[in-house]
Design a protein around this motif. Structure first.
Motif, PDB file in Angstrom:
ATOM      1  N   VAL A 111       0.832  -1.209   0.000  1.00 52.80           N
ATOM      2  CA  VAL A 111       0.000   0.000   0.000  1.00 52.80           C
ATOM      3  C   VAL A 111       0.866   1.259   0.000  1.00 52.80           C
ATOM      4  N   LEU A 112       1.878   1.295   0.874  1.00 50.77           N
ATOM      5  CA  LEU A 112       2.740   2.474   0.933  1.00 50.77           C
ATOM      6  C   LEU A 112       3.520   2.657  -0.359  1.00 50.77           C
ATOM      7  N   GLY A 113       3.831   1.548  -1.044  1.00 55.08           N
ATOM      8  CA  GLY A 113       4.539   1.652  -2.319  1.00 55.08           C
ATOM      9  C   GLY A 113       3.769   2.456  -3.342  1.00 55.08           C
ATOM     10  N   HIS A 114       2.440   2.360  -3.293  1.00 59.33           N
ATOM     11  CA  HIS A 114       1.609   3.153  -4.218  1.00 59.33           C
ATOM     12  C   HIS A 114       1.824   4.641  -3.989  1.00 59.33           C
ATOM     13  N   TRP A 115       1.877   5.057  -2.715  1.00 63.02           N
ATOM     14  CA  TRP A 115       2.079   6.479  -2.417  1.00 63.02           C
ATOM     15  C   TRP A 115       3.529   6.883  -2.617  1.00 63.02           C
ATOM     16  N   GLU A 116       4.435   5.924  -2.490  1.00 65.89           N
ATOM     17  CA  GLU A 116       5.846   6.222  -2.764  1.00 65.89           C
ATOM     18  C   GLU A 116       6.039   6.587  -4.237  1.00 65.89           C
ATOM     19  N   VAL A 117       5.325   5.882  -5.112  1.00 68.02           N
ATOM     20  CA  VAL A 117       5.382   6.208  -6.539  1.00 68.02           C
ATOM     21  C   VAL A 117       4.891   7.636  -6.783  1.00 68.02           C
ATOM     22  N   GLN A 118       3.829   8.030  -6.074  1.00 65.87           N
ATOM     23  CA  GLN A 118       3.329   9.399  -6.240  1.00 65.87           C
ATOM     24  C   GLN A 118       4.379  10.408  -5.791  1.00 65.87           C
ATOM     25  N   ALA A 119       5.147  10.065  -4.752  1.00 68.55           N
ATOM     26  CA  ALA A 119       6.206  10.958  -4.287  1.00 68.55           C
ATOM     27  C   ALA A 119       7.296  11.096  -5.342  1.00 68.55           C
ATOM     28  N   VAL A 120       7.690   9.989  -5.953  1.00 77.77           N
ATOM     29  CA  VAL A 120       8.723  10.041  -6.999  1.00 77.77           C
ATOM     30  C   VAL A 120       8.224  10.861  -8.185  1.00 77.77           C
ATOM     31  N   LYS A 121       6.944  10.702  -8.533  1.00 83.08           N
ATOM     32  CA  LYS A 121       6.370  11.509  -9.625  1.00 83.08           C
ATOM     33  C   LYS A 121       6.424  12.996  -9.287  1.00 83.08           C
ATOM     34  N   THR A 122       6.137  13.333  -8.039  1.00 81.58           N
ATOM     35  CA  THR A 122       6.174  14.730  -7.617  1.00 81.58           C
ATOM     36  C   THR A 122       7.580  15.295  -7.746  1.00 81.58           C
ATOM     37  N   VAL A 123       8.577  14.519  -7.344  1.00 81.11           N
ATOM     38  CA  VAL A 123       9.967  14.960  -7.481  1.00 81.11           C
ATOM     39  C   VAL A 123      10.308  15.162  -8.958  1.00 81.11           C
ATOM     40  N   PRO A 132      10.207  14.284 -26.495  1.00 81.29           N
ATOM     41  CA  PRO A 132       8.975  15.043 -26.223  1.00 81.29           C
ATOM     42  C   PRO A 132       8.933  15.649 -24.831  1.00 81.29           C
ATOM     43  N   ARG A 133       9.789  15.143 -23.913  1.00 83.51           N
ATOM     44  CA  ARG A 133       9.774  15.564 -22.508  1.00 83.51           C
ATOM     45  C   ARG A 133       8.363  15.479 -21.917  1.00 83.51           C
ATOM     46  N   ASP A 134       7.728  14.357 -22.218  1.00 85.56           N
ATOM     47  CA  ASP A 134       6.379  14.101 -21.709  1.00 85.56           C
ATOM     48  C   ASP A 134       6.492  13.272 -20.439  1.00 85.56           C
ATOM     49  N   LEU A 135       6.129  13.882 -19.312  1.00 81.73           N
ATOM     50  CA  LEU A 135       6.254  13.190 -18.030  1.00 81.73           C
ATOM     51  C   LEU A 135       5.376  11.943 -17.944  1.00 81.73           C
ATOM     52  N   ALA A 136       4.366  11.868 -18.796  1.00 81.53           N
ATOM     53  CA  ALA A 136       3.502  10.680 -18.781  1.00 81.53           C
ATOM     54  C   ALA A 136       4.304   9.421 -19.089  1.00 81.53           C
ATOM     55  N   ILE A 137       5.370   9.544 -19.858  1.00 85.40           N
ATOM     56  CA  ILE A 137       6.205   8.387 -20.200  1.00 85.40           C
ATOM     57  C   ILE A 137       6.884   7.855 -18.947  1.00 85.40           C
ATOM     58  N   LEU A 138       7.442   8.763 -18.134  1.00 88.11           N
ATOM     59  CA  LEU A 138       8.104   8.343 -16.900  1.00 88.11           C
ATOM     60  C   LEU A 138       7.080   7.859 -15.871  1.00 88.11           C
ATOM     61  N   ALA A 139       5.956   8.565 -15.786  1.00 85.54           N
ATOM     62  CA  ALA A 139       4.915   8.175 -14.829  1.00 85.54           C
ATOM     63  C   ALA A 139       4.386   6.783 -15.144  1.00 85.54           C
ATOM     64  N   SER A 140       4.211   6.491 -16.421  1.00 87.99           N
ATOM     65  CA  SER A 140       3.706   5.184 -16.825  1.00 87.99           C
ATOM     66  C   SER A 140       4.693   4.082 -16.456  1.00 87.99           C
ATOM     67  N   ALA A 141       5.983   4.357 -16.621  1.00 90.02           N
ATOM     68  CA  ALA A 141       7.003   3.364 -16.259  1.00 90.02           C
ATOM     69  C   ALA A 141       6.959   3.066 -14.760  1.00 90.02           C
ATOM     70  N   LEU A 142       6.775   4.111 -13.956  1.00 91.55           N
ATOM     71  CA  LEU A 142       6.692   3.923 -12.502  1.00 91.55           C
ATOM     72  C   LEU A 142       5.429   3.166 -12.114  1.00 91.55           C
ATOM     73  N   ASP A 143       4.297   3.545 -12.718  1.00 89.51           N
ATOM     74  CA  ASP A 143       3.032   2.875 -12.407  1.00 89.51           C
ATOM     75  C   ASP A 143       3.108   1.387 -12.744  1.00 89.51           C
ATOM     76  N   ARG A 144       3.689   1.082 -13.901  1.00 88.49           N
ATOM     77  CA  ARG A 144       3.780  -0.325 -14.310  1.00 88.49           C
ATOM     78  C   ARG A 144       4.687  -1.109 -13.358  1.00 88.49           C
ATOM     79  N   CYS A 145       5.774  -0.475 -12.932  1.00 92.41           N
ATOM     80  CA  CYS A 145       6.678  -1.117 -11.978  1.00 92.41           C
ATOM     81  C   CYS A 145       5.946  -1.412 -10.675  1.00 92.41           C
ATOM     82  N   TRP A 146       5.180  -0.416 -10.179  1.00 91.43           N
ATOM     83  CA  TRP A 146       4.438  -0.638  -8.934  1.00 91.43           C
ATOM     84  C   TRP A 146       3.435  -1.771  -9.089  1.00 91.43           C
ATOM     85  N   PHE A 147       2.698  -1.776 -10.207  1.00 89.77           N
ATOM     86  CA  PHE A 147       1.684  -2.811 -10.399  1.00 89.77           C
ATOM     87  C   PHE A 147       2.321  -4.198 -10.446  1.00 89.77           C
TER      88      PHE A 147
END
Length: 280
Positions: free
Chosen positions: A92-104, A169-184
């Motif tokens: 559960v905490l890993g899900h919020w940890e991903v959000q923290a990395v996205k924020t950084v 493209p410097r599209d953060l969605a690319i990095l966010a998607s990689a993190l989300d997939r890793c968490w899942f």
């Protein structure tokens, strides 16, 4: 099972420290922030308000105090967990940890100062304040990814792999998607270890599935809002959702406006939160 009973008992004790309805009503009736801070000093939050110190506005003092309280609470939750319970808490905490990395990452890409980024973060227990400060001090996303690889964090390798696609493209969605997939993938693996014979209807499984649904829905709504036409419509979507299937996501994606996309997305369990949104 004893691990679960022990954790449940400790959580009930922690829950007893929550503010009551009567206390909230009293605080809401107070005339200013100074009065609110004074009232909070008489509650379990008092020690955190006192610890902020310095010449800072009262609103900032209260906000930092609550931030520190959440951080300590999550760290304590992790500390008192053991066995399968500890793995569940980490999931559960890993899900919020991903959000923290996205924020950084958002802060680094936008050129925000480290202190600005840090003020938007709450340590989840997996990373403490010192670790978050070091993450915020990195020069760019590559430096952050390399730092996390050095720390042997799970988020480092997928970030490094996604950086070449992100660079142009410097599209953060690319990095966010990689993190989300890793968490899942990590969450699914942990679930198999914790619940090897579970039919998939327990709270943890539902948490993972609803998190996937939320991520997928937000991805598609962003596409509609930013008028993005993805070359590969499933590239950024995660498997494992239960509420919003691929067909429903396609209908949301086909909406000509964000307002209509939200209306289409509301034909699901997400009706109530989406209905409460102001006009796009």
């Amino acid at each position: 099972m004893s691990d679960l009973f022990y954790l449940n008992t400790r959580l009930h004790a922690m829950r007893a420290q929550f503010l009551s309805r009567r206390e909230y009503e009293m605080i809401l009736a107070l005339p200013d922030l100074s009065s609110i801070a004074a009232a909070l000093r008489e509650t379990p939050y008092g020690q955190f308000i006192e610890s902020t110190g310095g010449e800072v506005p009262e609103a900032a003092r209260i906000e930092e105090a609550l931030r520190r309280n959440v951080s300590q609470t999550l760290a304590r939750l992790l500390a008192i967990s053991s066995g399968d319970c500890a793995e569940a808490v980490r999931l559960v905490l890993g899900h919020w940890e991903v959000q923290a990395v996205k924020t950084v990452l958002r802060g680094l890409v936008s050129g925000a100062y480290p202190a600005e980024i840090l003020s938007s973060l709450v340590p989840t227990g997996l990373h403490d304040e010192a670790a978050l400060e070091e993450m915020c001090r990195q020069a760019d996303p590559r430096a952050l990814a390399e730092l996390m690889v050095t720390w042997r964090e799970p988020w480092g390798p997928p970030l490094l792999r996604a950086l070449p696609s992100f660079r142009e493209p410097r599209d953060l969605a690319i990095l966010a998607s990689a993190l989300d997939r890793c968490w899942f993938e990590q969450a699914a693996s942990r679930l198999r270890e914790i619940r090897p014979s579970s039919p998939g209807e327990d709270a943890l499984s539902l948490f993972v599935s609803l998190s996937v649904d939320t991520i997928n829905l937000m991805t598609v709504l962003k596409e509609v809002g930013d008028r993005i036409v993805p070359a590969n419509r499933v590239r950024y979507l995660l498997p494992g959702g239960r509420i919003v299937d691929e067909g429903a996501l396609d209908r949301v994606r086909a909406s000509p406006t964000l307002a209509e996309a939200l209306q289409e997305a509301g034909r699901s369990l997400f009706l109530r939160p989406l209905a409460a949104l102001p006009a796009p």
